[in-house]
Design an enzyme around this catalytic site. Structure first.
Site, PDB file in Angstrom:
ATOM      1  N   ARG A   1       0.860  -1.178   0.000  1.00 51.00           N
ATOM      2  CA  ARG A   1       0.000   0.000   0.000  1.00 51.00           C
ATOM      3  C   ARG A   1       0.901   1.233   0.000  1.00 51.00           C
ATOM      4  NH1 ARG A   1      -3.474  -2.537   4.809  1.00 51.00           N
ATOM      5  NH2 ARG A   1      -1.341  -3.162   5.260  1.00 51.00           N
TER       6      ARG A   1
ATOM      7  N   ASP B   1       2.628   4.857  -0.412  1.00 53.05           N
ATOM      8  CA  ASP B   1       2.219   6.201   0.009  1.00 53.05           C
ATOM      9  C   ASP B   1       1.973   7.129  -1.177  1.00 53.05           C
ATOM     10  OD1 ASP B   1       2.166   5.962   2.711  1.00 53.05           O
ATOM     11  OD2 ASP B   1       4.223   6.680   3.025  1.00 53.05           O
TER      12      ASP B   1
ATOM     13  N   ARG C   1      11.978   4.942   3.348  1.00 50.65           N
ATOM     14  CA  ARG C   1      12.245   6.385   3.281  1.00 50.65           C
ATOM     15  C   ARG C   1      13.035   6.878   4.502  1.00 50.65           C
ATOM     16  NH1 ARG C   1       6.445   8.683   1.882  1.00 50.65           N
ATOM     17  NH2 ARG C   1       7.494  10.683   2.234  1.00 50.65           N
TER      18      ARG C   1
END
Lengths: 250, 250
Positions: free
Chosen positions: A50, A52, A197
């Site tokens: 899923r 971002d 990230r």
């Protein structure tokens, strides 16, 4: 009833990520709408990753159940005729009815791209993170090696999550400089919320000389999000592929 | 009064090309507006290459005259603060007052990118021309060599032009395949209207096996636009750089 698997590529620029949201259009929503139109039944896809808002994918995976008589491998062609140009189905095929893209064992591979140059390149602005200050890619590579293996990645997990088990295995990380582009490729058995990230944001601090490479080991040991670097921006990240070693193809 | 040269990079996706037009926003118009605001005088830039709608640039060149006291090399920084993110000034500097970016001798280098793969890649859709059928890059490379040198390129010039002298010199053409990407790099002393895109459209026909490589020589000899291939689409084309061998920097 059969289960169809899709390999989905998208440019995440114009989407609020994968998962359906009240405010803003998502990839999941667009797939559900066009699949339901095409197959004339109500379709709800289940996505593997899923991603971002603003994150791209070349090989995300989704499944859905259908009564259609269209052969699994033909659905991609019909669906691509209907989808907007920033979403492309690369493959469709029938899989066992109990195959679940999130709960089955898999290896996910992400790539993060940094443009490290004197000026940003307009044609790369939506697909790279631009950094003006010179980065030491060798130091970033050295630092990244501390993350390989099974670890508690709590320091590299956004606090905006309910997950309690923060142990994951990273199989490999490669930091490669090609001219002004630095590519960080990470594969693992699963990633926590914002983990890639935050790892990249931490490696950037190493590349800038703010942290020595072995500081990454201390960050890992502290199991505290506050000691790691910031989350790197979404547009540099692409989900490259997801491999399911146990997946049978019907 | 002094003359300032800009090296300008842009993503051409959202512009109706370089040159000011009645319908639609152009790069020239955006530069004029922001330079006039910044320098508080009416500025009109002169561009070296008036790229078409959807064509990108890394190193286009423009000049303008100004009374400003801001040093030439500082203007890029101030201007980049104001410009939209799809236009970036890579360099600014003072040049002799008689330097003209179109009438002075120069070498222009363009690159055309073809994604030759089973499926289009959404993140490349605005920066490549997607072709499904396998292209023979070696044949394209062989064909391209007939175009090197001084020739009458009338067959490769759009008929929508008033230019009468259709003789130009191509210094080099390289066709390189890197995985699924084919890059065609062309440098020359000047290019006719749509010349690079018609050359690429013709080389694609060679790559598909429709023309043998030496047919390009016949096309050149016929001096007739109708015998060359179609114009390849704009989004694959990028103006890489313009070199001025005689340019003094002040």
């Amino acid at each position: 009833m059969k289960r169809i698997m899709l390999v989905v590529a998208y440019d995440g620029t114009n989407y609020c990520g994968w998962q359906i949201q009240p405010n803003g259009i998502t990839v999941e929503e667009v797939l559900n709408r066009h699949l339901s139109d095409l197959l004339k039944e109500s379709i709800a896809v289940i996505g593997a990753s899923r991603t971002d808002s603003g994150v791209h994918a070349i090989g995300n995976v989704a499944v859905f159940d259908t009564e259609t008589k269209i052969p699994g491998e033909k659905i991609s062609f019909a669906l691509n005729q209907r989808l907007p140009k920033d979403i492309v189905i690369q493959q469709s095929r029938e899989v066992p009815i109990d195959f679940h893209p999130r709960f089955c064992n898999s290896t996910k591979t992400y790539q993060y791209r940094i443009l490290n140059s004197r000026f940003p390149l307009p044609t790369q602005r939506l697909y790279t993170h631009f950094i003006y200050y010179p980065l030491q890619a060798e130091a970033m590579s050295e630092a990244s090696k501390y993350l390989i293996g099974e670890h508690d990645f709590k320091s590299f997990c956004s606090t905006r999550t309910q997950v309690t088990d923060t142990i994951r295995t990273i199989y490999d990380i490669n930091v490669i400089r090609d001219g002004e582009m630095i590519q960080i490729t990470i594969s693992g058995n699963g990633f926590l919320y914002n983990m890639v990230r935050i790892i990249v944001g931490t490696l950037i601090k190493v590349g800038l000389g703010i942290y020595p490479p072995n500081h990454v080991k201390e960050i890992l040991d502290k199991k505290n999000r506050l000691v790691a670097g910031p989350k790197a921006p979404a547009q540099g990240l692409t989900l490259l592929k997801i491999d399911y070693p146990d997946l049978e193809v019907l």
